[in-house]
Design a protein around this motif. Structure first.
Motif, PDB file in Angstrom:
ATOM      1  N   ASN A 282       0.987  -1.262  -0.081  1.00 17.58           N
ATOM      2  CA  ASN A 282       0.084  -0.110  -0.081  1.00 17.58           C
ATOM      3  C   ASN A 282       0.966   1.249   0.002  1.00 17.58           C
ATOM      4  O   ASN A 282       0.667   2.237  -0.716  1.00 17.58           O
ATOM      5  N   GLN A 283       1.895   1.244   0.890  1.00 15.06           N
ATOM      6  CA  GLN A 283       2.511   2.558   0.834  1.00 15.06           C
ATOM      7  C   GLN A 283       3.378   2.652  -0.558  1.00 15.06           C
ATOM      8  O   GLN A 283       3.478   3.837  -1.069  1.00 15.06           O
ATOM      9  N   HIS A 284       3.977   1.702  -0.941  1.00 16.01           N
ATOM     10  CA  HIS A 284       4.847   1.941  -2.290  1.00 16.01           C
ATOM     11  C   HIS A 284       3.898   2.195  -3.423  1.00 16.01           C
ATOM     12  O   HIS A 284       4.118   3.109  -4.264  1.00 16.01           O
ATOM     13  N   ALA A 285       2.441   1.810  -3.428  1.00 11.11           N
ATOM     14  CA  ALA A 285       1.846   2.002  -4.483  1.00 11.11           C
ATOM     15  C   ALA A 285       1.244   3.350  -4.561  1.00 11.11           C
ATOM     16  O   ALA A 285       1.227   4.113  -5.586  1.00 11.11           O
ATOM     17  N   VAL A 286       0.991   4.070  -3.088  1.00 15.68           N
ATOM     18  CA  VAL A 286       0.836   5.225  -3.288  1.00 15.68           C
ATOM     19  C   VAL A 286       1.625   6.331  -3.600  1.00 15.68           C
ATOM     20  O   VAL A 286       1.530   7.331  -4.459  1.00 15.68           O
ATOM     21  N   ILE A 287       3.086   5.896  -3.291  1.00 13.04           N
ATOM     22  CA  ILE A 287       4.060   6.846  -3.587  1.00 13.04           C
ATOM     23  C   ILE A 287       4.257   6.566  -5.094  1.00 13.04           C
ATOM     24  O   ILE A 287       4.516   7.716  -5.614  1.00 13.04           O
ATOM     25  N   ILE A 288       4.348   5.548  -5.767  1.00 13.14           N
ATOM     26  CA  ILE A 288       4.414   5.302  -7.330  1.00 13.14           C
ATOM     27  C   ILE A 288       3.304   6.180  -8.044  1.00 13.14           C
ATOM     28  O   ILE A 288       3.481   6.702  -8.834  1.00 13.14           O
ATOM     29  N   LYS A 289       2.113   6.019  -7.552  1.00 12.68           N
ATOM     30  CA  LYS A 289       1.034   6.828  -7.998  1.00 12.68           C
ATOM     31  C   LYS A 289       1.338   8.227  -7.970  1.00 12.68           C
ATOM     32  O   LYS A 289       0.743   9.122  -8.927  1.00 12.68           O
ATOM     33  N   ALA A 290       1.540   8.639  -6.819  1.00 14.07           N
ATOM     34  CA  ALA A 290       1.848  10.148  -6.614  1.00 14.07           C
ATOM     35  C   ALA A 290       3.122  10.572  -7.427  1.00 14.07           C
ATOM     36  O   ALA A 290       3.112  11.688  -8.061  1.00 14.07           O
TER      37      ALA A 290
END
Length: 426
Positions: A282-290
């Motif tokens: 979840n943390q990495h996915a949101v960072i990637i999307k940002a």
């Protein structure tokens, strides 16, 4: 000064201002804040519902006032949107339902779609249907659940992935769309939606390229409806494919997050989908999307540059670096700032109320979930399924689906190389 104040009243900035009070509540009175109940029975449950409703209503009212949108009919409209969202969240908490990983956003969009397509949305229900507004507030609140150090550590690899994936997928989607006889400007909108971040990218590309508003509405609907199955398809693919490549659970989660963050076209969809895989994902996915969101302005600049060089008509004017900043999603700054505040809390320091914590991540996560659920109700209420499969839009539909499949494959390769091979070396 007046021009500056006007710029600070755009939606991207207003959602930042409206998120600040929510995070302040999480700082100073986390224990007094309501939580979404698992049942609608009992006075405690209804007390929490009433308090949560008042908080969300205040955010909507002040935000609408700052944005100078019509205030008439906002209350009855929001009562319905909130009620649908609440029902979705309660259903998602049923043990038999949560066991299979169904998030509240799934039921939010399904309930919204049923209302929109089996009956109709009357005019009095429309004032509070503001999906983008809710999504952006949810993103800023989500930032308070992710450490800034994680953003910085993964952000470099995330930005590299974003640049590679956006460039490759955008050009492939554009090529495929033109091969399928989709007009040039619609192809630009479609390519931006698939490769970057869905709705915001579509709208930005349409404003720069001067595309048809009907085509824009169709592609936005397509983006939002395809997100729903992908929320559950991507975790299944991650759990099926990645264990055959990686043994380390940490690496597997990071690659899964990068894969999901690079393929699902809305930030709220990314958050919901990656949660199914795990916290690290979840943390990495949101960072990637940002990181991908950051490229909205860059793509807008190159679209304007291309049309200007060709002498295209209908675009937004001569390209300049100002387009990059103008189209940059400002709410991402709020996401990063919220993450930075959390980093300060974890390290301790002055003005910390208790136990070295400044923000309670669970409360911020709750606010994020609530606003994402509201957003997906609006997405459902705004989507007409018959438009998706209509004959006049069939070529764009197949081009979009083809580009999305290509996106899934390319992002998997890039995520494996960056987060599975290179990142563990650092």
């Amino acid at each position: 000064m007046k021009n500056l104040l006007e710029k600070l009243r755009t939606e991207d900035w207003v959602v930042v201002w409206m998120s600040i009070p929510l995070l302040l509540l999480a700082i100073f009175i986390p224990k007094e804040l309501p939580s979404v109940p698992a049942t609608l029975i009992g006075s405690v449950a209804w007390y929490n519902i009433a308090l949560l409703f008042l908080i969300c209503l205040a955010v909507l009212y002040v935000g609408t006032l700052l944005l100078r949108r019509p205030m008439k009919g906002l209350l009855p409209s929001f009562v319905v949107v909130f009620a649908i969202s609440l029902l979705a969240q309660v259903v998602a908490k049923i043990p038999q339902v949560s066991y299979y990983g169904f998030e509240s956003v799934f039921f939010s969009v399904v309930f919204g779609l049923l209302i929109r397509n089996l009956w109709h949305v009357p005019e009095w229900m429309k004032p509070a249907v503001q999906g983008e507004f809710y999504i952006k507030i949810g993103v800023v609140c989500l930032g308070a659940t992710i450490l800034f150090s994680d953003v910085m550590k993964s952000g470099v690899f995330g930005l590299v992935q974003a640049i590679l994936v956006v460039a490759i997928v955008w050009f492939f989607a554009f090529w495929l769309s033109r091969r399928m006889k989709v007009d040039e400007r619609t192809a630009m909108i479609l390519s931006s939606g698939v490769s970057i971040c869905g709705v915001s990218a579509c709208i930005t590309a349409a404003r720069v390229a001067g595309g048809d508003d009907k085509k824009l509405s169709y592609i936005v609907s397509l983006v939002l409806i395809v997100v729903v199955p992908m929320i559950y398809l991507m975790p299944w693919l991650a759990r099926t494919v990645l264990p055959m490549i990686f043994d380390d659970p940490q690496t597997l989660q990071e690659v899964a997050g990068a894969w999901i963050g690079g393929t699902i076209d809305t930030t709220s969809g990314v958050a919901a989908s990656s949660t199914i895989v795990g916290e690290v994902a979840n943390q990495h996915a949101v960072i990637i999307k940002a990181a991908q969101n950051v490229l909205i302005g860059v793509v807008a600049f190159f679209i304007a540059l291309y049309l200007s060089a060709r002498g295209g008509q209908g675009g937004s004017g001569r390209p300049s670096l100002g387009i990059v900043w103008e189209k940059f999603p400002k709410f991402i700054l709020g996401f990063v700032a919220a993450s930075l505040v959390l980093r300060v809390c974890q390290s301790g320091g002055a003005f910390i109320p208790e136990k070295g914590k400044l923000v309670e991540p669970g409360v911020a996560k709750m606010f994020s979930t609530v606003f994402f659920s509201l957003a997906f109700v609006c997405i459902g209420l705004d989507t007409r399924l018959k438009d998706i499969i209509s004959k006049e839009n069939r070529n764009a539909l197949w081009a979009f689906l083809g580009a999305q499949v290509f996106n899934i494959v390319v992002t998997l390769v890039v995520a494996c190389l960056l987060f599975g091979v290179l990142k563990p070396m650092f």
